[in-house]
Scaffold this motif. Structure first.
Motif, short mmCIF file in Angstrom:
data_model
loop_
_atom_site.label_atom_id
_atom_site.label_comp_id
_atom_site.label_asym_id
_atom_site.label_seq_id
_atom_site.Cartn_x
_atom_site.Cartn_y
_atom_site.Cartn_z
N ARG A 168 6.04 3.74 1.88
CA ARG A 168 5.65 2.84 0.93
C ARG A 168 6.69 2.63 0.01
NH1 ARG A 168 -0.14 2.05 -1.15
NH2 ARG A 168 0.00 -0.03 -1.97
N CYS A 193 3.81 8.30 5.08
CA CYS A 193 3.41 6.93 4.39
C CYS A 193 3.60 6.79 2.97
CB CYS A 193 1.88 6.97 4.69
SG CYS A 193 1.22 6.45 6.32
N GLU A 249 -0.97 5.42 -4.16
CA GLU A 249 -1.16 6.37 -3.22
C GLU A 249 -1.93 7.83 -3.99
OE1 GLU A 249 -0.44 6.48 0.16
OE2 GLU A 249 0.31 4.62 -0.30
N ARG A 286 1.80 -2.80 3.49
CA ARG A 286 1.98 -1.71 2.49
C ARG A 286 3.15 -1.01 3.05
NH1 ARG A 286 -4.04 0.90 1.62
NH2 ARG A 286 -5.17 -0.97 0.39
N TYR A 287 3.19 -0.61 4.25
CA TYR A 287 4.23 0.55 4.80
C TYR A 287 5.24 -0.16 5.62
CZ TYR A 287 0.23 3.19 3.32
OH TYR A 287 -0.53 4.04 2.48
N ARG A 288 5.33 -1.37 6.12
CA ARG A 288 6.04 -2.18 7.19
C ARG A 288 6.05 -1.60 8.36
NH1 ARG A 288 5.58 -4.93 2.87
NH2 ARG A 288 7.59 -5.48 1.66
N ILE A 335 4.35 3.97 -7.07
CA ILE A 335 3.92 4.57 -5.74
C ILE A 335 2.97 5.72 -5.59
CG2 ILE A 335 4.76 5.60 -3.50
CD1 ILE A 335 5.85 2.49 -4.04
N ASN A 339 8.95 -0.79 -0.88
CA ASN A 339 8.54 -1.56 -2.01
C ASN A 339 9.92 -1.41 -2.75
OD1 ASN A 339 7.48 -2.18 -4.50
ND2 ASN A 339 5.47 -1.35 -3.87
#
Length: 157
Positions: free
Chosen positions: A59, A55, A74, A19-21, A70, A63
């Protein structure tokens, strides 16, 4: 409408990376260094924590999707995503020179001479690397996005 907030760090690392790398440990590190710059001083009881703000921005960075997408993922508004991305970006910019530096152990003159010896380029003091990010083939100008390895990608530096 007040929504229950997800405990982000309770997710497994593979989920966080997808999701967030970033892993949980890396997100905690980012939170520790960015918190003073992004925390909202408010008297409201349901403000986003610095961890959630980071976060949301991560994201978006990972993304590259629309703010609405997003926000939906979220559970926040488009405006909240926009503010989070801006605040984190400005905070990262403030810390830029703490993390991005030229090697200080060699004078610029020696670096220039080294590049000149390697490739014959005068006045070069650094290089930027790039990578190809795979994409789904676009419907317009599809052939422009095929790289030398015969898959569709965008070159990113």
């Amino acid at each position: 409408v007040i929504r229950a907030r997800l405990d982000i760090l309770s997710c497994p690392d593979d989920c966080l990376c997808e999701r967030y790398r970033f892993s949980a440990q890396s997100i905690i590190y980012l939170d520790n260094i960015l918190r003073p710059y992004i925390t909202h001083v408010t008297h409201r009881g349901h403000a986003l924590s610095s961890l959630h703000i980071i976060c949301i921005a991560l994201r978006f960075f990972a993304n590259g999707s629309f703010l609405y997408n997003i926000g939906d993922a979220e559970h926040v508004s488009k405006a909240t995503v926009c503010r989070a991305v801006r605040n984190v970006t400005v905070a990262l910019k403030r810390l830029l020179y703490s993390f991005v530096v030229f090697p200080g152990h060699r004078p610029t003159r020696f670096i220039k001479e080294g590049f000149h010896k390697i490739a014959g380029f005068p006045g070069v003091i650094g290089c930027i690397d790039g990578t190809h990010i795979p994409i789904i083939a676009p419907s317009v100008n599809e052939g422009d996005y095929v790289n030398r390895k015969s898959f569709h990608s965008i070159n990113v530096q």
